[in-house]
Design a protein around this motif. Structure first.
Motif, short mmCIF file in Angstrom:
data_model
loop_
_atom_site.label_atom_id
_atom_site.label_comp_id
_atom_site.label_asym_id
_atom_site.label_seq_id
_atom_site.Cartn_x
_atom_site.Cartn_y
_atom_site.Cartn_z
N GLY A 146 -4.60 15.42 2.75
CA GLY A 146 -4.93 16.02 1.55
C GLY A 146 -5.84 15.01 0.53
N SER A 147 -6.03 15.34 -0.62
CA SER A 147 -7.03 14.70 -1.53
C SER A 147 -6.55 14.55 -2.85
N SER A 148 -6.85 13.57 -3.61
CA SER A 148 -6.39 13.54 -5.23
C SER A 148 -6.79 14.71 -5.87
N ALA A 149 -8.08 15.20 -5.91
CA ALA A 149 -8.66 16.47 -6.37
C ALA A 149 -7.60 17.70 -6.19
N TRP A 150 -6.86 17.86 -4.90
CA TRP A 150 -6.13 18.95 -4.63
C TRP A 150 -4.79 18.76 -5.53
N GLY A 151 -4.49 17.49 -5.32
CA GLY A 151 -3.13 17.01 -6.39
C GLY A 151 -3.53 17.42 -7.63
N LEU A 152 -4.49 16.97 -8.12
CA LEU A 152 -4.52 17.00 -9.59
C LEU A 152 -4.97 18.58 -10.13
N LEU A 153 -5.54 19.28 -9.39
CA LEU A 153 -5.71 20.80 -9.48
C LEU A 153 -4.20 21.47 -9.49
N LEU A 154 -3.44 21.03 -8.50
CA LEU A 154 -2.06 21.79 -8.66
C LEU A 154 -1.39 21.24 -9.94
N LEU A 155 -1.52 20.12 -10.23
CA LEU A 155 -0.91 19.73 -11.44
C LEU A 155 -1.41 20.35 -12.71
N VAL A 156 -2.59 20.25 -12.72
CA VAL A 156 -2.99 21.22 -14.03
C VAL A 156 -2.55 22.56 -13.99
N GLY A 157 -2.61 23.01 -12.80
CA GLY A 157 -2.16 24.66 -12.88
C GLY A 157 -0.83 24.86 -13.13
N PHE A 158 0.07 23.74 -12.63
CA PHE A 158 1.47 23.70 -13.25
C PHE A 158 1.53 23.43 -14.56
N PRO A 209 0.78 -1.36 0.10
CA PRO A 209 0.05 0.02 -0.04
C PRO A 209 0.75 1.28 -0.05
N THR A 210 0.35 2.31 -0.69
CA THR A 210 1.16 3.66 -0.91
C THR A 210 0.71 4.56 0.13
N ALA A 211 -0.79 4.56 0.36
CA ALA A 211 -1.23 5.67 1.27
C ALA A 211 -0.68 5.79 2.42
N SER A 212 -0.64 7.04 2.84
CA SER A 212 -0.05 7.69 4.08
C SER A 212 -1.00 7.39 5.06
N ALA A 213 -0.69 6.91 6.36
CA ALA A 213 -1.70 6.87 7.51
C ALA A 213 -2.03 8.46 7.83
N THR A 214 -1.41 9.53 7.67
CA THR A 214 -1.54 10.67 8.09
C THR A 214 -1.84 11.71 7.01
N ALA A 215 -2.17 11.16 6.11
CA ALA A 215 -2.22 12.37 4.84
C ALA A 215 -3.64 12.81 5.09
#
Length: 95
Positions: free
Chosen positions: A15-27, A7-13
């Protein structure tokens, strides 16, 4: 290979995938303007490559400084740099 073995998920994360995708699209959008703006600067203002590199690196430094200051880590970072003079020399040499 390690990403495929468990598993690659963090136990203390928090954030969300939507936020990460938004940052990636912005970049990607902002990165798309880079070549266009550089070409415009080269043609209209006749700037040199070195001049552009200096301003880009200067602005990157200001963004990094602002980010570390707003995160509250500027004090510890400066204390680390003052305590480890070799680090400052190496960082300046690499810059």
């Amino acid at each position: 290979e390690f990403l495929l073995t468990g598993p690659t998920a963090s136990a203390t994360a928090s954030g969300s995938s939507a936020w990460g995708l938004l940052l990636l699209v912005g970049f990607l959008v902002l990165d798309g303007f880079t070549l266009t703006m550089q070409e415009k600067l080269f043609c209209e203002n006749r700037t040199t490559t070195y001049n552009q590199m200096m301003y880009v690196n200067g602005m990157s430094s200001l963004v990094a400084l602002g980010t570390i200051a707003m995160s509250g880590d500027l004090g510890p970072a400066l204390r680390f740099a003052l305590a480890h003079g070799e680090f400052v020399w190496d960082a300046a040499l690499l810059s």
